[in-house]
Write a protein that holds these residues in place. Structure first.
Motif, short mmCIF file in Angstrom:
data_model
loop_
_atom_site.label_atom_id
_atom_site.label_comp_id
_atom_site.label_asym_id
_atom_site.label_seq_id
_atom_site.Cartn_x
_atom_site.Cartn_y
_atom_site.Cartn_z
N GLY A 11 26.73 23.29 4.29
CA GLY A 11 27.84 24.18 4.33
C GLY A 11 28.59 24.14 3.01
O GLY A 11 29.36 24.98 2.96
N SER A 12 28.17 23.60 2.07
CA SER A 12 28.73 23.57 0.77
C SER A 12 27.82 24.54 -0.13
O SER A 12 28.60 24.79 -1.42
CB SER A 12 28.40 22.08 0.02
N GLY A 13 26.93 25.19 0.42
CA GLY A 13 26.31 26.25 -0.40
C GLY A 13 26.63 27.65 -0.40
O GLY A 13 27.98 27.70 0.07
N LEU A 14 26.36 28.57 -0.95
CA LEU A 14 26.86 29.89 -1.26
C LEU A 14 27.32 30.40 0.29
O LEU A 14 28.35 30.87 0.24
CB LEU A 14 25.82 30.92 -1.85
N ILE A 15 26.39 30.70 1.14
CA ILE A 15 26.72 31.07 2.43
C ILE A 15 27.50 30.28 3.24
O ILE A 15 28.56 30.88 3.79
CB ILE A 15 25.21 31.40 3.04
N GLY A 16 27.37 29.03 3.20
CA GLY A 16 28.15 28.17 3.88
C GLY A 16 29.56 27.98 3.52
O GLY A 16 30.59 28.22 4.43
N LEU A 33 27.62 19.00 7.47
CA LEU A 33 26.67 17.90 7.44
C LEU A 33 26.02 18.08 6.10
O LEU A 33 25.73 19.01 5.71
CB LEU A 33 25.48 17.97 8.40
N SER A 34 26.26 17.11 5.18
CA SER A 34 26.02 17.07 3.70
C SER A 34 25.23 15.89 3.19
O SER A 34 25.28 14.86 3.89
CB SER A 34 27.47 17.47 3.09
N ARG A 35 24.63 16.01 2.09
CA ARG A 35 24.38 14.79 1.46
C ARG A 35 25.29 14.13 0.62
O ARG A 35 25.28 13.00 0.35
CB ARG A 35 23.05 15.24 0.27
N GLY A 36 26.53 14.84 0.48
CA GLY A 36 27.42 14.36 -0.58
C GLY A 36 28.68 14.15 0.51
O GLY A 36 28.63 14.39 1.56
N SER A 90 13.11 19.89 3.53
CA SER A 90 14.82 20.00 3.42
C SER A 90 15.22 20.90 4.56
O SER A 90 16.17 20.69 5.29
CB SER A 90 15.28 20.22 2.19
N ARG A 91 14.22 21.84 5.14
CA ARG A 91 14.48 22.79 5.97
C ARG A 91 13.91 22.35 7.49
O ARG A 91 14.66 22.51 8.43
CB ARG A 91 13.83 24.28 5.91
N THR A 92 12.80 21.57 7.52
CA THR A 92 12.25 21.33 8.87
C THR A 92 12.65 19.91 9.13
O THR A 92 12.91 19.55 10.35
CB THR A 92 10.63 21.44 8.59
N1 LIG Z 1 21.54 33.16 -0.81
C1 LIG Z 1 20.28 33.83 -0.62
O1 LIG Z 1 20.23 34.95 -1.12
C2 LIG Z 1 19.32 33.52 0.56
C3 LIG Z 1 18.30 34.22 0.62
C4 LIG Z 1 17.33 34.03 1.58
C5 LIG Z 1 17.24 32.76 2.26
N2 LIG Z 1 18.35 32.16 2.24
C6 LIG Z 1 18.41 30.70 3.01
O2 LIG Z 1 19.85 30.62 3.51
C7 LIG Z 1 20.12 29.26 3.24
C8 LIG Z 1 21.63 29.23 2.73
O3 LIG Z 1 21.53 29.62 1.67
P1 LIG Z 1 22.57 29.38 0.28
O4 LIG Z 1 22.45 30.74 -0.67
O5 LIG Z 1 23.97 29.08 0.93
O6 LIG Z 1 21.95 28.19 -0.23
P2 LIG Z 1 22.63 27.20 -1.28
O7 LIG Z 1 23.66 27.65 -2.09
O8 LIG Z 1 21.36 26.72 -2.12
O9 LIG Z 1 23.03 25.91 -0.47
C9 LIG Z 1 22.08 25.21 0.51
C10 LIG Z 1 22.85 23.84 0.75
O10 LIG Z 1 21.60 23.09 1.36
C11 LIG Z 1 21.78 21.57 0.99
N3 LIG Z 1 20.62 20.92 0.36
C12 LIG Z 1 20.00 21.32 -0.88
N4 LIG Z 1 19.14 20.76 -1.06
C13 LIG Z 1 19.01 19.99 0.07
C14 LIG Z 1 17.82 18.95 0.26
N5 LIG Z 1 16.91 18.40 -0.63
N6 LIG Z 1 18.01 18.71 1.41
C15 LIG Z 1 18.99 18.62 2.45
N7 LIG Z 1 19.89 19.61 2.03
C16 LIG Z 1 19.84 20.17 0.85
C17 LIG Z 1 23.02 21.66 0.05
O11 LIG Z 1 24.14 21.25 0.89
P3 LIG Z 1 24.69 19.87 0.41
O12 LIG Z 1 24.83 19.40 -1.11
O13 LIG Z 1 26.14 19.78 0.92
O14 LIG Z 1 23.93 18.58 1.27
C18 LIG Z 1 23.33 23.06 -0.39
O15 LIG Z 1 24.57 23.45 -0.52
C19 LIG Z 1 19.20 28.51 2.77
O16 LIG Z 1 18.12 27.62 3.64
C20 LIG Z 1 18.65 29.48 1.97
O17 LIG Z 1 17.19 29.41 1.60
C21 LIG Z 1 19.66 32.25 1.12
#
Ligand SMILES: NC(=O)c1ccc[n+]([C@@H]2O[C@H](COP(=O)([O-])OP(=O)(O)OC[C@H]3O[C@@H](n4cnc5c(N)ncnc54)[C@H](OP(=O)(O)O)[C@@H]3O)[C@@H](O)[C@H]2O)c1
Length: 303
Positions: A11-16, A33-36, A90-92
């Motif tokens: 949830g700390s990421g771009l979409i989250g 739910l986060s690593r941090g 990290s996804r599965t």
């Molecule tokens: N943005 C796009 O353009 C795009 C396009 C296609 C698919 N997606 C998918 O949509 C999902 C969300 O996208 P997003 O852009 O918000 O992603 P993001 O900004 O990279 O955020 C993903 C989050 O996943 C957690 N994470 C990173 N590495 C990890 C690891 N090794 N183990 C467990 N957790 C980890 C982190 O949260 P914590 O630090 O809080 O743990 C991070 O904030 C992702 O799965 C991405 O692949 C995004």
């Protein structure tokens, strides 16, 4: 009526972050739910360590729906064998860890809404890709296939499952747009490779709205493309950004072989041509606020 409690992984990421903002605005309760430890004081952050199989067991308390966004950044580092394993695990393994917990604490969670990616189709020329199209036989296709399979394992737990094959999310807060716009701002932005590759883009607000749409419509399940209905080519995208920022577009394309040398196999992320249909999600009644790229860029950059 009491609004649902949503637990967001990653949830700390771009979409989250943007989804959290919208959910809170609409009266939902949100946990992460986060690593941090988490920086947003408005949400409770539970911790997990996917590698070690550790998870705070209280994270499911009161939760109706899990939104699974966690995953290591696809374009962050070169795709070595080790990195590929991190991208997949990290996804599965993360969703598998949650399913283990749900088995031990049944009758709480009812819905799983997970990200997937249009990388499922990867490089397909001008073919119009629907949810029924076959996955690509490369790393991106494999990664998304096993990700979706891991999410589908929740069907055995009687969960409603929705998977959203996300395209390139356009936002000024992160993702692909800022690095694309940076050289454009300096007047040196140009297309990559042939520039003819299709980019399945979507405005961040429409991505967030689509999460809300599938969350609030219980009849919706299965897989949906998360892309705007009007895809553009890499060259059209770069030119549109240059036009919006009132910058010149004059340089020749960056040749594909240079990108392959620089990025290795990861060059697929920028060179793949993926023309994706938005028909299925539209047929469920979803309406895009930003179906056109020019309006999207105008909204993101102002004026
Ligand atoms: N943005 C796009 O353009 C795009 C396009 C296609 C698919 N997606 C998918 O949509 C999902 C969300 O996208 P997003 O852009 O918000 O992603 P993001 O900004 O990279 O955020 C993903 C989050 O996943 C957690 N994470 C990173 N590495 C990890 C690891 N090794 N183990 C467990 N957790 C980890 C982190 O949260 P914590 O630090 O809080 O743990 C991070 O904030 C992702 O799965 C991405 O692949 C995004």
């Amino acid at each position: 009526m009491q609004k649902q409690h949503i637990l967001i992984t990653g949830g700390s990421g771009l979409i989250g972050k943007c989804l959290t903002e919208e959910l809170l605005k609409q009266g939902y309760t949100v946990s992460h739910l986060s690593r941090g430890e988490g920086k947003d004081s408005r949400v409770k952050t539970y911790q997990w360590n996917v590698d070690r199989g550790q998870i705070d067991e209280n994270c499911l308390s009161g939760v109706d729906t899990i939104v699974h966004l966690a995953g290591a950044g696809i374009a962050d580092k070169r795709w070595t064998k080790k990195r590929k394993k991190i991208l997949i695990d990290s996804r599965t393994q993360s969703i598998a860890l949650l399913y283990d917990l749900i088995k031990r604490k049944p009758n709480l969670v009812k819905n799983i809404i997970s990200a997937s990616a249009t990388g499922y189709y990867s490089n397909r020329g001008d073919e119009l890709l629907t949810e029924d199209s076959t996955p690509a036989k490369d790393f991106l296709g494999y990664c998304c296939t096993v990700w979706e399979q891991a999410v589908d394992a929740g069907k055995e737990l009687n969960l409603r499952i929705v998977k959203l094959r996300t395209g390139v999310v356009l936002s000024r807060r992160g993702g692909a747009l800022p690095p694309l716009a940076l050289p454009v701002k300096f007047g040196v932005g140009t297309a990559l490779g042939s520039g003819k590759q299709w980019i399945p883009w979507i405005h961040i607000q429409d991505a967030v709205d689509m999460y809300l749409h599938v969350l609030e419509n219980n009849a919706i399940q299965g897989v949906f493309n998360m892309v705007a209905p009007n895809p553009v080519t890499n060259k059209q995208l770069t030119k549109a950004v240059a036009k919006q920022l009132r910058r010149p577009y004059w340089l020749p394309n960056v040749p594909a072989f240079i990108l392959r040398a620089l990025l290795g196999e990861m060059s697929k992320v920028v060179l793949a041509s993926t023309k994706v249909s938005a028909d299925k999600i539209e047929s469920t009644g979803f309406t895009f606020k930003y179906p056109l790229l020019a309006d999207t860029l105008k909204q993101l950059y102002g004026k």
